[in-house]
Write an enzyme that holds these catalytic residues in place. Sequence first.
Site, short mmCIF file in Angstrom:
data_model
loop_
_atom_site.label_atom_id
_atom_site.label_comp_id
_atom_site.label_asym_id
_atom_site.label_seq_id
_atom_site.Cartn_x
_atom_site.Cartn_y
_atom_site.Cartn_z
N HIS A 237 -34.45 37.94 -51.15
CA HIS A 237 -35.60 37.49 -50.36
C HIS A 237 -35.72 38.32 -49.09
CE1 HIS A 237 -35.19 33.16 -52.22
NE2 HIS A 237 -35.18 34.14 -53.13
N ARG B 197 -36.95 36.45 -63.08
CA ARG B 197 -38.13 36.93 -62.33
C ARG B 197 -39.22 37.43 -63.27
NH1 ARG B 197 -34.88 40.21 -57.48
NH2 ARG B 197 -33.58 38.44 -56.87
N HIS C 203 -31.76 30.72 -46.55
CA HIS C 203 -32.91 30.35 -47.38
C HIS C 203 -33.34 28.92 -47.06
CE1 HIS C 203 -35.56 30.14 -50.83
NE2 HIS C 203 -34.94 29.06 -51.26
N HIS D 174 -35.83 32.21 -44.71
CA HIS D 174 -36.16 33.63 -44.81
C HIS D 174 -37.64 33.84 -44.47
CE1 HIS D 174 -32.89 33.63 -48.16
NE2 HIS D 174 -32.36 34.00 -47.01
N HIS E 37 -40.80 33.26 -59.93
CA HIS E 37 -39.59 32.91 -60.69
C HIS E 37 -39.90 31.99 -61.86
CE1 HIS E 37 -36.45 34.61 -58.03
NE2 HIS E 37 -37.37 34.44 -57.09
N HIS F 208 -41.45 34.00 -53.75
CA HIS F 208 -40.94 34.61 -52.52
C HIS F 208 -41.43 36.04 -52.34
CE1 HIS F 208 -37.47 32.26 -54.44
NE2 HIS F 208 -37.87 31.46 -53.46
N HIS G 269 -39.88 39.44 -51.64
CA HIS G 269 -38.55 40.04 -51.73
C HIS G 269 -38.52 41.36 -50.97
CE1 HIS G 269 -36.31 37.66 -55.01
NE2 HIS G 269 -37.39 36.96 -54.70
N ASP H 152 -39.71 33.40 -47.59
CA ASP H 152 -39.76 32.13 -48.33
C ASP H 152 -41.18 31.57 -48.34
OD1 ASP H 152 -37.08 32.28 -48.83
OD2 ASP H 152 -36.50 30.94 -47.19
ZN ZN Z 1 -35.30 32.64 -49.37
CU CU Z 2 -37.46 35.08 -55.20
#
Ligand code: ZN
Ligand code: CU
Length: 186
Positions: free
Chosen positions: A102, A177, A110, A119, A160, A85, A87, A122
């Site tokens: 995000h 993360r 999400h 998002h 992730h 993602h 962020h 995403d």
């Molecule tokens: Zn998201």
């Molecule tokens: Cu993320």
Amino acid sequence: MHPSHNIRSMVGWPAVAVSLLALSGCAMLGGSSGPKAVADIAPTSVAAAASMNPQGQLTFQQQADGVLVTGRISGLRPNREHGFHVHEGSDCSGDGMATKGHFNPDASPHGRHDGGNHHAGDLPALRADANGVAEVNVLVKKLTVSAGPMSVVGRGVIVHRDPDDYTTQPTGNAGPRPGCGVIRQS
Ligand code: ZN
Ligand code: CU
């Protein structure tokens, strides 16, 4: 043939050729001449604990209908998926949590980047091959590189440990993360 006619032809051709080159050059640039940004992905303090060492460079190219994200990330878990993602924050120090949630400038839930509500940040999960390498090549329609509320410049990118279930709010339940990079205009 009259000599002066010959000379005119020889002089005329290069000018035509240059014009055609200039035209085709513009046409090619039309698809990818917008602003560009890059992010260097590097391991965070939780990478070793995840048995990962994420590294690679991502390019964000503004196009007419979105941002084309391309690149290659290594050091992933072989044959696994990793939530991926943009962020909100740009601080990759420590465990990557300082990048916050995000990137979500229009207050959406999400979800999948190509689905309904989601998002802006995403992205489709990374799919690592048997060597732990994932190729990225996706057009993301909600983002821009150009300045504005949806701009990725100055945001963070997170790799992730776990897959994104595209359902759990607001994170996709993708776990720690281990990889992070800051998106900068290039
Ligand atoms: Zn998201
Ligand atoms: Cu993320």
